[in-house]
Scaffold this motif. Sequence first.
Motif, PDB file in Angstrom:
ATOM      1  N   LEU A  33       3.157  -2.968   1.075  1.00 15.30           N
ATOM      2  CA  LEU A  33       1.854  -3.202   1.695  1.00 15.30           C
ATOM      3  C   LEU A  33       1.865  -2.861   3.182  1.00 15.30           C
ATOM      4  O   LEU A  33       0.833  -2.601   3.774  1.00 15.30           O
ATOM      5  N   ARG A  35       3.397  -0.239   4.173  1.00 14.77           N
ATOM      6  CA  ARG A  35       3.692   1.204   4.093  1.00 14.77           C
ATOM      7  C   ARG A  35       5.106   1.504   4.583  1.00 14.77           C
ATOM      8  O   ARG A  35       5.340   2.439   5.344  1.00 14.77           O
ATOM      9  N   PHE A 152       2.133 -13.026   4.955  1.00 11.37           N
ATOM     10  CA  PHE A 152       0.898 -12.554   4.333  1.00 11.37           C
ATOM     11  C   PHE A 152      -0.102 -12.131   5.415  1.00 11.37           C
ATOM     12  O   PHE A 152      -0.675 -11.038   5.366  1.00 11.37           O
ATOM     13  N   LEU A 207       0.424  -3.799  -8.574  1.00 10.75           N
ATOM     14  CA  LEU A 207      -0.767  -3.460  -7.785  1.00 10.75           C
ATOM     15  C   LEU A 207      -1.884  -2.879  -8.658  1.00 10.75           C
ATOM     16  O   LEU A 207      -3.052  -2.902  -8.277  1.00 10.75           O
ATOM     17  N   SER A 210      -3.291  -6.509 -10.320  1.00 14.35           N
ATOM     18  CA  SER A 210      -3.431  -7.804  -9.625  1.00 14.35           C
ATOM     19  C   SER A 210      -4.838  -8.005  -9.099  1.00 14.35           C
ATOM     20  O   SER A 210      -5.445  -7.093  -8.565  1.00 14.35           O
ATOM     21  N   LYS A 211      -5.296  -9.242  -9.211  1.00 14.02           N
ATOM     22  CA  LYS A 211      -6.626  -9.562  -8.697  1.00 14.02           C
ATOM     23  C   LYS A 211      -6.549 -10.525  -7.523  1.00 14.02           C
ATOM     24  O   LYS A 211      -7.553 -11.064  -7.058  1.00 14.02           O
ATOM     25  N   SER A 212      -5.335 -10.771  -7.035  1.00 17.54           N
ATOM     26  CA  SER A 212      -5.147 -11.585  -5.823  1.00 17.54           C
ATOM     27  C   SER A 212      -3.723 -11.345  -5.332  1.00 17.54           C
ATOM     28  O   SER A 212      -2.920 -10.716  -6.028  1.00 17.54           O
ATOM     29  N   PHE A 213      -3.425 -11.853  -4.137  1.00 17.45           N
ATOM     30  CA  PHE A 213      -2.083 -11.656  -3.596  1.00 17.45           C
ATOM     31  C   PHE A 213      -1.060 -12.451  -4.409  1.00 17.45           C
ATOM     32  O   PHE A 213       0.037 -11.973  -4.691  1.00 17.45           O
ATOM     33  N   ALA A 216      -0.237 -10.591  -7.399  1.00 13.92           N
ATOM     34  CA  ALA A 216       0.601  -9.427  -7.095  1.00 13.92           C
ATOM     35  C   ALA A 216       2.069  -9.852  -7.014  1.00 13.92           C
ATOM     36  O   ALA A 216       2.967  -9.187  -7.527  1.00 13.92           O
TER      37      ALA A 216
ATOM     38  N   ASN B  89      -6.050  -1.435   4.609  1.00 20.14           N
ATOM     39  CA  ASN B  89      -5.727  -0.795   3.340  1.00 20.14           C
ATOM     40  C   ASN B  89      -6.719  -1.246   2.263  1.00 20.14           C
ATOM     41  O   ASN B  89      -6.766  -2.420   1.911  1.00 20.14           O
ATOM     42  N   PRO B  90      -7.535  -0.319   1.727  1.00 20.80           N
ATOM     43  CA  PRO B  90      -8.570  -0.715   0.763  1.00 20.80           C
ATOM     44  C   PRO B  90      -7.995  -1.244  -0.551  1.00 20.80           C
ATOM     45  O   PRO B  90      -8.705  -1.878  -1.317  1.00 20.80           O
ATOM     46  N   ARG B  91      -6.712  -0.984  -0.782  1.00 20.02           N
ATOM     47  CA  ARG B  91      -6.133  -1.496  -2.046  1.00 20.02           C
ATOM     48  C   ARG B  91      -5.262  -2.724  -1.809  1.00 20.02           C
ATOM     49  O   ARG B  91      -4.468  -3.105  -2.658  1.00 20.02           O
ATOM     50  N   PHE B  92      -5.417  -3.339  -0.662  1.00 18.94           N
ATOM     51  CA  PHE B  92      -4.626  -4.546  -0.389  1.00 18.94           C
ATOM     52  C   PHE B  92      -4.996  -5.627  -1.415  1.00 18.94           C
ATOM     53  O   PHE B  92      -6.166  -5.962  -1.564  1.00 18.94           O
ATOM     54  N   PRO B  93      -3.991  -6.176  -2.121  1.00 18.46           N
ATOM     55  CA  PRO B  93      -4.324  -7.090  -3.214  1.00 18.46           C
ATOM     56  C   PRO B  93      -4.565  -8.518  -2.724  1.00 18.46           C
ATOM     57  O   PRO B  93      -3.786  -9.415  -3.002  1.00 18.46           O
ATOM     58  N   ALA B  94      -5.663  -8.733  -1.996  1.00 14.87           N
ATOM     59  CA  ALA B  94      -5.927 -10.103  -1.565  1.00 14.87           C
ATOM     60  C   ALA B  94      -7.401 -10.410  -1.777  1.00 14.87           C
ATOM     61  O   ALA B  94      -8.263  -9.550  -1.583  1.00 14.87           O
TER      62      ALA B  94
END
Lengths: 265, 244
Positions: A33, A35, A152, A207, A210-213, A216, B89-94
Amino acid sequence: MLDIFSYSFMQRSLIMGIIIAIIAPTIGLFLVLRRLSVIGDAISHVALAGAAFGLLLGIYPVYTAIGFSIIAVLGVEKLRKEYSEYAELSLSIVLSAGIGLASILISLGNTSGIFSYLFGSLALVTKKDIWVVSILGSFIIISVLFLYKGLFYLTFDEESARMAGVPVRKINTFFSILVALTIGISMRTVGVLLISSLMILPVATSLLISKSFKQALLYSNLFGIISVVLGLISSFYFDLAPGGTIVLTALLILIIVMVINKIKD
Amino acid sequence: MQEKIVEFENISFSYGKNEVLDNINFYIEKGDFIGIIGPNGSAKSTLMKVMIGILKPDKGRVRLFNEDIKDFKDFTKVGYISQNVRDINPRFPATVEEIVESNLYSQLGFLKISNKNIKEKTYEVLRIVGMEEYKDTLIGKLSGGQKQRVFIARSLINNPEILFMDEPLVGIDIGSQKKLYSLMDKLNKDYNITLAMVSHDIGTIKNRANKIFILGNKKLYVHDSDKIKSEDLLKEIYNDDLKV
């Protein structure tokens, strides 16, 4: 079929594998995340030089690999400041340094054991390996739990995290050390060349769905564990290097999830 | 006279040898809605970052809530929405909820997990910005305007007294801009939150803000927005006869 885990060396590999299957993707999620997914590759090459150094001097190679890796991650941090416009350049520099040093150290003397550090090994896992991996592994997991909220926040938005009182620089440095430790302790099971794959592939899969952190993180761990268990079993039955079977299993899971996602769309 | 929330005394700031702010003086009072305008490269974002301590001035003194910024600790009173939030990041999973909650960092400490109280607080700030239905949505699935609302909610969760926004309207369609402006009015008037906002939209910001700060040639000029015409502002900024 589960008879294979009645062998004590398989039990040891399974324990080590599951610890690594939890740690590697957890650390990997934050790296991906931010990069920085290539950092695992760069550091693991330096870890290889560390392991060769240990074998050469008769020191426990995991220790020397960890030592070399810590120096390397701190070096990456420094170089990233130096080349702030070309962040990935620092990784290439460290990778080159690692592979150059490793090849010289390997050619210097009796480092025949290095093969098991390249691709991982089941039979050569010792009790000492288990102890080191368990203790350092627990340390990494507890550290991530403690740092979770700060990690986070700064992974998502570093500037705002700093404003909110997150000690960004301290957490970054500490996290870099956790990356080095993860690579150091994973090399026995997965092998230096494939550690970064175990840090990245389960995350790449998670990724997609996942629908939330929290999901993930959970899915990354789950896919990591499935890959390690299935990878170890197939390594045993087909007499293949466990690093390869684990990583190919992780890749297979990624492809399956991709295909299911496409069909659903 | 209202309480002074931000005060600049003889502030100068340079990037290396390039001076961009030269001996700036102003104050922002409680309840103000400040519009900050100026041509590209006039150091609008820099001014904002000096106000909240992200950048340190070469000379002069910044005071936040009557305290020298060097000693100021209680940043929960200060909300800041930077330009960087557009690059997220548009794909950040939060989820929206996870992002808003994260700003309670200083209150949550290391291990404390979100409880019912925090959930309620998150819902409340999302309701204020009109995004409560999206609390479980991934941040990347939202439009530009919706994202800005979430970032405003993230700041609101700490009950800030002042909110700094660096070009929050860039890349957002007119309809969403209008909604964001009404939200800002609501925060300013109903919740008594002081606002400072960088904008390029001179016509609209002049009608919403009570004071306009114009940056140009390293200097800052303060105008009461009801005492100056948009045409004159434009002339002052661009030295041009453009009509609004």
